[in-house]
Design an enzyme around this catalytic site. Structure first.
Site, PDB file in Angstrom:
ATOM      1  N   TYR A 141     -29.069  23.293  52.804  1.00  0.00           N
ATOM      2  CA  TYR A 141     -27.302  24.204  52.343  1.00  0.00           C
ATOM      3  C   TYR A 141     -26.441  23.119  51.963  1.00  0.00           C
ATOM      4  O   TYR A 141     -25.708  23.612  51.527  1.00  0.00           O
ATOM      5  CB  TYR A 141     -28.183  25.092  53.847  1.00  0.00           C
ATOM      6  CG  TYR A 141     -28.974  26.445  53.569  1.00  0.00           C
ATOM      7  CD1 TYR A 141     -28.748  27.355  52.592  1.00  0.00           C
ATOM      8  CD2 TYR A 141     -29.326  26.352  54.622  1.00  0.00           C
ATOM      9  CE1 TYR A 141     -29.959  28.221  52.923  1.00  0.00           C
ATOM     10  CE2 TYR A 141     -30.000  27.304  55.157  1.00  0.00           C
ATOM     11  CZ  TYR A 141     -30.706  28.142  54.026  1.00  0.00           C
ATOM     12  OH  TYR A 141     -31.542  29.268  54.016  1.00  0.00           O
ATOM     13  N   THR A 142     -26.691  22.271  52.878  1.00  0.00           N
ATOM     14  CA  THR A 142     -25.490  21.167  52.835  1.00  0.00           C
ATOM     15  C   THR A 142     -25.264  20.094  51.849  1.00  0.00           C
ATOM     16  O   THR A 142     -26.318  19.287  51.459  1.00  0.00           O
ATOM     17  CB  THR A 142     -24.991  20.827  54.737  1.00  0.00           C
ATOM     18  OG1 THR A 142     -27.026  20.072  55.052  1.00  0.00           O
ATOM     19  CG2 THR A 142     -24.678  21.028  55.411  1.00  0.00           C
TER      20      THR A 142
END
Length: 753
Positions: A141-142
């Protein structure tokens, strides 16, 4: 002639064992010393040298492998990529799971906030260094890229400034160090735990570090404390300045610095807002401790406390009761909670593969020597490249004398393989120069092109002379380093985050306005019921109530704020304060300690101690006839309530505990029955709680130690019969007239101490 004995074979020995499922099996026997040497030592050295301790560039291997992988992925100045991509690529250099690599990335990220100058520019949820429970998002997600400051880490990476070594499978190479242009080891906070040693480096302000390095290059005896004021931490807060302690840290590399939170009082709402906390604690630890103090009645001015941290940053809100003085309250909270904490510095750094604890001056000395070597290597690399180019241009200059001849040689040569040798013979140049000439495009075989190239030879020669002069002159090398330091400080320097507070600026915390200190009597029953009773209540009724079969074990007269320790039959001790118990009456059973203190199932109290100033000692007597004398200060801790395991040895069942503030004579009884009178001065005090002690009473196989009492509490009339001058001893058979009416043991009665 006698036969020579063959030398002992080192290593595991094969021994046949016929008792394994009826089969003959081979068991390898190996001395423990060989196991440590052959198995444990290589592991310990690997952890120290290749994993846990940072090096002079300020990085551990895991940090370096991650950053170099990101550099190779063109993430310095490029767009962000998913963290999972970086983690996967890093596995080519770092043979660990994705979780360990991602954790390393998180700590280096801007979002997490552990570093004064983050090295990873992050996007997404990376948690926070000041939160224990705030988890970061998964790597899918990052997104990340290298922060611009990493230009100072990789500026010389492609110019032979550092060594490269093969990775773990030999398919790639990686740098042994990163050629940082500033002392990153003092800027980036770092912590590591190895085998038998650890490292804990605090961060310093980048501008101050560069100024200190510049001053040190000019004068190694400079007073660094006047330039490098104090450590600086990414979470801000305030540092309580102690010149002597900082001077010791700068000299030895070890010592504590005290930090505390920053706060403000919002008068309109009568609320205290805490917006920066010490680097070494978390908001959850602060909330837990304040709640404990409020529940215990030691802090009365707080009506509520909550965590209001949001996207704008950290904020803890404390609602005050009417009339509360916020300054005095915060001064007491600083004393009693992690709002004021200590960071323990331990500047342990690997230098040439050897761990060394160094002061700031020594670190700058090592960094300066390493950086000067890096600049020389870079200069040598550039010089060699220019010399190679000059060599080619000198060959081209020869061609200028007769371009037509060069064309004729190439045109008249029948075989391609003969072109280079013919050019070498025709113009007296070497193979490298001939190759260069032969590769010139036809369109470039004109006087203008060749004359331009030839003119470069003079400029190149001047540059080479200048580079060689740098290599010969350490002062010029230092000048280059100074320019790089000034440039780094100008580009990336930031104001201090951690404010410095001097002693004269600290308010007087005043007295802790907890429950009023009064005289009380405390009672412990055999089954673990505890009562704290005021003298007034005792005067009204002093008849103690117990359950059927229960009775008094110990009682003391003390004060309501005294500390108390409860020893249990599971080799544990529970520490608390009497202020945590409500006042009771003689007519009630009291608090059941296993439930009150959260003891383990089946655990029961066997002894109570009021440590006071932690002077004196405790004597533990065991069934096997041994006794251990442990100093009470071995149980001293900084918290008000704490469960300590390993309170005493578990090698033999416990039979008695006695407190000794001064030496005395004791009578030990065995089940034979025998009696032994000895002086406690024969038992040396120990600071290790779990010591097995020394033998006091020599016992026959079927007998055991039964009880121990002070001599004055026994019924022995002829004491000289049982007295000994040294232990261990068997003692004398107990005579009828010396027995008394009842033999007393730990579970029947404990003396008041």
């Amino acid at each position: 002639m006698a036969k020579k004995k063959p030398p002992e074979q080192k290593g595991p020995k094969k021994v046949e064992n016929p008792n394994v499922m009826g089969l003959r099996a081979q068991v390898l026997e190996q001395p423990i010393t060989e196991t440590l040497e052959l198995n444990y030592m290589p592991y310990a050295m690997s952890v120290i040298v290749s994993r846990a301790i940072p090096e002079i560039d300020g990085f551990k291997p895991s940090h370096r492998k991650l950053l170099y992988t990101m550099y190779q992925m063109k993430l310095l100045g490029g767009s962000r990529t998913k963290s999972a991509n970086v983690v996967g690529a890093t596995m080519k250099l770092n043979p660990h799971g994705d979780s360990a690599i991602y954790d390393t990335m998180v700590r280096l990220s801007r979002g997490y906030g552990a570093l004064l100058h983050p090295l990873v520019d992050s996007k997404g949820n990376f948690g926070k260094v000041y939160s224990r429970d705030m988890a970061w998002a998964a790597s899918r997600y990052t997104e990340v890229r290298l922060d611009p400051i990493c230009q100072e880490l990789f500026r010389d990476i492609d110019q032979d400034a550092v060594d490269f070594v093969p990775n773990y499978d030999g398919k790639l190479t990686e740098p042994t160090l990163l050629p940082t242009t500033f002392p990153n080891v003092l800027v980036s906070a770092n912590q590591g735990i190895a085998v038998s040693m650890a490292s804990n480096l605090c961060g310093f302000n980048l501008g101050e570090v560069c100024d200190a390095a510049i001053a040190y290059l000019g004068d190694p005896s400079v007073d660094l404390l006047g330039i490098l004021k104090a450590p600086d931490f990414s979470t801000g807060g305030e540092l309580l300045y102690d010149g002597a302690a900082l001077a010791e840290i700068y000299r030895t590399g070890r010592g504590p610095v005290r930090l505390r939170a920053k706060w403000r009082h919002i008068k309109a709402d009568n609320v205290i807002e805490i917006y920066e906390i010490p680097y070494s604690t978390t908001v959850e630890a602060i909330l837990d401790k304040v709640a404990e103090l409020v529940k215990a009645g030691r802090i009365k001015e707080i009506s509520d406390m909550r965590d209001e941290t949001d996207l704008n940053g950290l904020k803890l809100a404390i609602d005050l009761k009417r009339g509360a003085d916020p300054s005095m309250l915060m001064a007491r909270l600083f004393q009693s909670t992690p709002l004021q904490d200590t960071f323990s510095c331990n500047f342990n750094i690997l230098i040439a593969g050897v761990p060394r604890v160094m002061g700031v001056g020594e670190i700058l000395e090592e960094w300066t020597a390493w950086r000067m070597d890096g600049v020389r290597r870079r200069t040598w690399h550039i010089c060699k490249k220019k010399e190679e180019k000059l060599h080619l241009l000198k060959g081209l200059k020869r061609i200028l004398l007769d371009i037509d001849k060069a064309i004729r040689i190439i045109r008249e040569t029948e075989e391609e393989s003969e072109v280079i040798p013919n050019l070498m013979i025709g113009f007296g140049i070497d193979q490298v120069q001939a190759e260069y000439v032969a590769e010139i495009k036809l369109r470039n075989i004109n006087k203008e092109y060749i004359l331009k190239r030839v003119k470069e030879t003079e400029a190149l020669q001047d540059e080479i002379d200048d580079l060689e002069d740098i290599l010969q002159d350490p002062r010029r090398v230092k000048k280059i380093i100074l320019e790089e330091l000034r440039d780094a400080a100008k580009k990336y320097g930031e104001p201090r985050r951690t404010a410095i507070v001097y002693a004269h600026e600290l308010p007087d915390p005043g007295e802790d306005e907890g429950p009023e200190e009064t005289a009380v009597h405390v009672f412990l029953s055999k089954e673990g019921y505890f009562k704290k009773i005021t003298p007034q209540s005792l005067r009204m009724s002093n008849t103690q109530k117990y359950k059927e079969g229960d009775g008094l074990r110990q009682s003391f007269e003390t004060t309501s704020r005294a500390e108390v320790m409860f020893f249990t039959d599971k080799c544990q001790v529970y520490k608390t304060r009497l202020s945590e118990f409500e006042d009771s009456k003689a007519s009630v059973l009291g608090d059941y300690l296993p439930a009150k203190l959260g003891m383990d199932p089946g655990e029961s109290v066997v002894f109570m101690v009021l440590p006071g100033d932690y002077s004196g000692g405790l004597l533990f007597f065991f069934e096997n006839g041994k006794a251990a004398r442990v100093e009470i200060k071995a149980y001293q801790t900084s918290s008000n309530r704490r469960k300590l395991t390993g309170a005493y040895s578990d090698k033999s069942p416990l039979k008695a505990i006695l407190r000794v503030d001064g030496d005395m004579e004791l009578a030990a009884y065995s089940t034979e029955p025998r009696c032994l009178i000895f002086h406690t001065a024969l038992l040396a005090p120990k600071t290790t709680r779990s010591t097995q002690g020394v033998a006091v009473m020599t016992l026959k196989p079927k007998y055991q130690l039964d009880s121990v009492l002070p001599v004055e509490e026994t019924a022995i009339s002829n004491k000289s019969r049982y007295r000994v001058r040294a232990v261990p001893a068997a003692g004398a058979l107990l005579r009828q007239e010396d027995t008394g009416e009842v033999q007393l043991g730990l579970l029947d009665k404990e003396p008041n101490t």
